[in-house]
Write a protein that holds these residues in place. Structure first.
Motif, PDB file in Angstrom:
ATOM      1  N   PRO A   1       0.831  -1.162   0.099  1.00  0.00           N
ATOM      2  CA  PRO A   1       0.076   0.020  -0.116  1.00  0.00           C
ATOM      3  C   PRO A   1       0.857   1.363   0.021  1.00  0.00           C
ATOM      4  CG  PRO A   1      -0.290  -1.402   2.129  1.00  0.00           C
ATOM      5  CD  PRO A   1       0.695  -1.874   1.067  1.00  0.00           C
ATOM      6  N   THR A   2       0.522   2.259  -0.848  1.00  0.00           N
ATOM      7  CA  THR A   2       1.204   3.419  -0.812  1.00  0.00           C
ATOM      8  C   THR A   2       1.672   4.261   0.641  1.00  0.00           C
ATOM      9  OG1 THR A   2      -0.773   4.545  -1.645  1.00  0.00           O
ATOM     10  CG2 THR A   2       1.187   4.225  -3.258  1.00  0.00           C
ATOM     11  N   ASP A   3       0.583   4.216   1.423  1.00  0.00           N
ATOM     12  CA  ASP A   3       0.989   4.648   2.750  1.00  0.00           C
ATOM     13  C   ASP A   3       2.259   4.055   3.365  1.00  0.00           C
ATOM     14  OD1 ASP A   3      -1.906   3.241   4.455  1.00  0.00           O
ATOM     15  OD2 ASP A   3      -0.306   2.540   3.358  1.00  0.00           O
ATOM     16  N   ALA A   4       2.638   2.887   3.067  1.00  0.00           N
ATOM     17  CA  ALA A   4       3.459   2.264   3.497  1.00  0.00           C
ATOM     18  C   ALA A   4       4.881   2.525   3.022  1.00  0.00           C
ATOM     19  CB  ALA A   4       3.318   0.945   3.733  1.00  0.00           C
ATOM     20  N   LEU A   5       4.877   3.369   1.833  1.00  0.00           N
ATOM     21  CA  LEU A   5       6.180   3.844   1.385  1.00  0.00           C
ATOM     22  C   LEU A   5       7.266   4.245   2.527  1.00  0.00           C
ATOM     23  CD1 LEU A   5       5.554   5.398  -2.000  1.00  0.00           C
ATOM     24  CD2 LEU A   5       5.873   3.060  -1.639  1.00  0.00           C
ATOM     25  N   SER A   6       8.434   3.547   2.316  1.00  0.00           N
ATOM     26  CA  SER A   6       9.725   3.854   3.100  1.00  0.00           C
ATOM     27  C   SER A   6      10.343   5.103   2.452  1.00  0.00           C
ATOM     28  CB  SER A   6      10.554   2.873   3.205  1.00  0.00           C
ATOM     29  OG  SER A   6      10.893   2.364   1.772  1.00  0.00           O
ATOM     30  N   TYR A   7      10.061   5.554   1.326  1.00  0.00           N
ATOM     31  CA  TYR A   7      10.988   6.731   0.607  1.00  0.00           C
ATOM     32  C   TYR A   7       9.910   7.509  -0.107  1.00  0.00           C
ATOM     33  CZ  TYR A   7       9.481   4.118  -3.468  1.00  0.00           C
ATOM     34  OH  TYR A   7       8.749   3.481  -4.256  1.00  0.00           O
ATOM     35  N   ASN A   8      10.260   8.824  -0.594  1.00  0.00           N
ATOM     36  CA  ASN A   8       9.647   9.835  -1.307  1.00  0.00           C
ATOM     37  C   ASN A   8      10.204   9.852  -2.701  1.00  0.00           C
ATOM     38  OD1 ASN A   8      10.111  12.528  -2.422  1.00  0.00           O
ATOM     39  ND2 ASN A   8       8.477  12.921  -1.211  1.00  0.00           N
ATOM     40  N   ALA A   9       9.304   9.538  -3.808  1.00  0.00           N
ATOM     41  CA  ALA A   9       9.585   9.343  -5.092  1.00  0.00           C
ATOM     42  C   ALA A   9      10.554  10.408  -5.784  1.00  0.00           C
ATOM     43  CB  ALA A   9       8.577   9.126  -6.084  1.00  0.00           C
ATOM     44  N   GLN A  10      10.428  11.801  -5.406  1.00  0.00           N
ATOM     45  CA  GLN A  10      10.897  12.921  -5.548  1.00  0.00           C
ATOM     46  C   GLN A  10      12.338  12.823  -5.113  1.00  0.00           C
ATOM     47  OE1 GLN A  10       7.522  13.692  -4.666  1.00  0.00           O
ATOM     48  NE2 GLN A  10       7.078  13.163  -6.721  1.00  0.00           N
ATOM     49  N   GLY A  11      12.524  12.483  -3.913  1.00  0.00           N
ATOM     50  CA  GLY A  11      13.619  12.530  -3.250  1.00  0.00           C
ATOM     51  C   GLY A  11      14.756  11.580  -3.942  1.00  0.00           C
ATOM     52  N   TRP A  12      13.995  10.238  -4.117  1.00  0.00           N
ATOM     53  CA  TRP A  12      14.860   9.250  -4.786  1.00  0.00           C
ATOM     54  C   TRP A  12      15.408   9.719  -6.049  1.00  0.00           C
ATOM     55  CZ3 TRP A  12      13.259   6.804  -9.444  1.00  0.00           C
ATOM     56  CH2 TRP A  12      13.968   5.799  -9.997  1.00  0.00           C
ATOM     57  N   ALA A  13      14.415  10.440  -7.070  1.00  0.00           N
ATOM     58  CA  ALA A  13      14.620  10.683  -8.259  1.00  0.00           C
ATOM     59  C   ALA A  13      16.085  11.842  -8.548  1.00  0.00           C
ATOM     60  CB  ALA A  13      13.752  11.229  -9.079  1.00  0.00           C
ATOM     61  N   LYS A  14      16.057  12.678  -7.178  1.00  0.00           N
ATOM     62  CA  LYS A  14      17.306  13.786  -7.371  1.00  0.00           C
ATOM     63  C   LYS A  14      18.534  12.783  -7.245  1.00  0.00           C
ATOM     64  CE  LYS A  14      15.941  16.006  -3.705  1.00  0.00           C
ATOM     65  NZ  LYS A  14      16.094  16.817  -2.562  1.00  0.00           N
ATOM     66  N   GLY A  15      18.466  11.601  -6.799  1.00  0.00           N
ATOM     67  CA  GLY A  15      19.917  11.039  -6.780  1.00  0.00           C
ATOM     68  C   GLY A  15      20.339  10.761  -8.141  1.00  0.00           C
ATOM     69  N   TYR A  16      19.453  10.842  -9.295  1.00  0.00           N
ATOM     70  CA  TYR A  16      19.928  10.516 -10.832  1.00  0.00           C
ATOM     71  C   TYR A  16      19.994  12.057 -11.313  1.00  0.00           C
ATOM     72  CZ  TYR A  16      19.196   5.438 -11.116  1.00  0.00           C
ATOM     73  OH  TYR A  16      19.670   4.251 -11.097  1.00  0.00           O
TER      74      TYR A  16
END
Ligand code: 3ON
Ligand code: FE
Length: 495
Positions: free
Chosen positions: A9-24
């Motif tokens: 379920p999306t409410d259990a995500l351990s990360y933020n997708a925008q935050g992850w993408a900045k690593g690229y």
């Protein structure tokens, strides 16, 4: 069925997708400094250099590349001595990197779908390979080599990281020859000394696998080629004292869209879930083989799956055991997608499996060892190709579902105990590199080094964990002055 329940379920995500993408984001700068912002203590005994490779540029002067695997290779060297650490990074000056940086635009197509500007007409029939040197870096036989599996290695200066040119292994490779990015170091080959074992693939209607063994001076002492039926996309392999083991994934290629300028070559690969995976076992030498071993190449079959990486393999009780990160299917590259917007929960996770091969009966059994989403397995270097107990991997924070790698997982394959160090929610890890402590006797007695992207500060850290106990937290966290884009592989060079 491999694993049905990987949707979280999306409410259990351990990360933020925008935050992850900045690593690229690209890292365009080249640095050279002593790391002075350190939490904890760098172990004084840790003496040597962690070399890492990976895509440094995700764009060329603002023109986005299509896939991270198409990014220009950038080497990081983190040198440890006397409780201090020094950071340096340099781009590999491949011919294409130099030309593109001078031109300020993309001049080459990439294997994973990067196209030159100007549309189909400007891309059709341009079948040149851009050797981007972005996958692994290893110090062997007095040479530091940056590797990319579809072309020759680049040789670098181990101290300055300056590019010295293409390396042909003293004339063994010909121009344009491949040399895979997954060398394995056999700690004690048949002459009692360490060998670097690597391979190259020449894909086609049938494919040629060539195996190379280099002695400690970097001299090629074994070279043998084998033809296998069908197209082969093989990124990694495993070794034991007597064998090289390859997984031929059930894929085919229709190169027409590539030739016509519509897609990258890797985007023309099709996965066949109804076909089996072939396990190719090639003897390292044809003299003395263990009981049940046959002199030629043996091909076995197991259920469909896709493997990039193997953790390890070993021979025991007349069988070969191979531990690998297995996907339900090939994560096919979507031509009209942005990799920064990947839907993690739409893709199956990589999971650790054990394959048991009996050469005498020609049977394969498989068993899932770990359910958590994992990649980049790493084992103690002295246990390469030998029975072993521990594997360190990059892993998702949550124990189910597919997600970015945010944690380091230690799996004890003997007791099934697990330890986890997590950088979630804001941190994203890279491959763990295990460095044994000098004079240690326990297999997990050493340090685990990983580069962590901290999305909250848009900077990366070098994290040192104690291999004996990941749960106790980091031994040291070295704050870099900048970020390092998500990398691929690295290796440790002892002082
Ligand atoms: O006919 C063609 C011949 C050929 C040599 C087929 C082809 C286009 C597939 C090909 C080239 C293959 C190449 C260049 C493969 C390169 C692979 C690469 C650079 C990296 C692979 C990485 C694998 C994994 C699993 C990475 C995982 C990353 C994360 C979990 C996120 O950080
Ligand atoms: Fe790899």
């Amino acid at each position: 069925p491999v694993q049905e329940s990987f949707a979280v379920p999306t409410d259990a995500l351990s990360y933020n997708a925008q935050g992850w993408a900045k690593g690229y984001q690209s890292q365009k700068d080249e640095y050279d400094y002593w790391i002075d912002d350190v939490e904890g203590q760098i172990p004084v005994e840790l003496s040597g250099t962690l070399f890492r490779n990976g895509p440094g540029l995700l764009d060329v002067n603002g023109e986005k590349i299509h896939h991270p695997f198409d990014g220009d290779g950038m080497i990081s060297a983190i040198a440890f001595s006397d409780g201090r650490a020094h950071y340096r990074n340099r781009f590999v000056r491949t011919q294409a990197f130099v030309e593109e940086q001078a031109a300020g635009k993309i001049l080459y197509r990439g294997v994973f779908g990067t196209q030159k500007p100007g549309g189909v007409l400007n891309n059709a029939f341009d079948l040149r390979k851009k050797n981007i040197a972005n996958t692994q870096v290893i110090y062997w036989g007095g040479k530091l080599l940056a590797l990319w599996e579809a072309a020759e290695p680049h040789r670098l200066d181990p101290y300055t990281l300056e590019t010295l040119g293409l390396d042909y292994l003293d004339g063994v490779l010909d121009e344009g020859d491949a040399f895979a990015a997954h060398p394995r170091i056999d700690p004690s080959s048949k002459d009692g000394t360490p060998h670097l074992v690597n391979f190259s693939i020449k894909p086609g209607l049938s494919s040629t696998i060539t195996i190379y063994e280099l002695d400690i001076n970097g001299k090629v002492v074994e070279q043998h080629a084998h033809s296998v039926p069908g197209f082969a996309f093989i990124h990694d392999f495993a070794i034991t004292p007597n064998y090289c083991i390859f997984f031929q994934n059930p894929v085919s290629i229709n190169p027409l869209p590539y030739v016509l300028g519509l897609r990258g070559a890797a985007e023309c690969i099709e996965f066949h879930p109804e076909q089996s995976t072939k396990i190719i076992v090639i003897p390292r030498n044809n003299t003395v083989l263990p009981k049940g071993g046959k002199s030629g190449v043996q091909m076995l079959e197991t259920k469909s799956g896709f493997v990039f990486h193997h953790a390890n393999a070993f021979e025991q009780d007349g069988q070969i055991y191979i531990d690998s990160i297995c996907y339900q299917s090939f994560p096919e590259v979507e031509p009209n997608s942005d990799f920064r917007e990947v839907k993690f929960d739409a893709i199956s996770p990589g999971q650790l499996w054990r394959f048991t091969v009996n050469l005498e009966n020609e049977t394969v059994e498989r068993q899932q060892l770990e359910n958590r989403c994992c990649e980049f397995p790493f084992v103690h270097p002295s246990h390469m190709g030998r029975p072993y107990r521990y594997v360190f991997m990059g892993a998702a924070h949550n124990n189910t579902g597919n997600a970015p790698l945010q944690a380091i997982l230690k799996a004890d394959l003997e007791t099934e105990e697990r330890q986890l160090w997590s950088a979630a929610p804001e941190g994203f890890v890279s491959e763990p590199v295990f460095v044994p402590r000098a004079d240690a006797s326990a297999e997990d007695d050493g340090w685990v080094l990983t580069v962590v992207y901290d999305s909250s500060r848009h900077r990366s850290d070098v994290v040192i964990l104690d291999g004996r106990d990941l749960n106790q937290g980091a031994v040291a966290r070295l704050h870099l002055k900048h970020h390092v884009p998500y990398g691929l592989h690295g290796s440790w060079a002892q002082e």
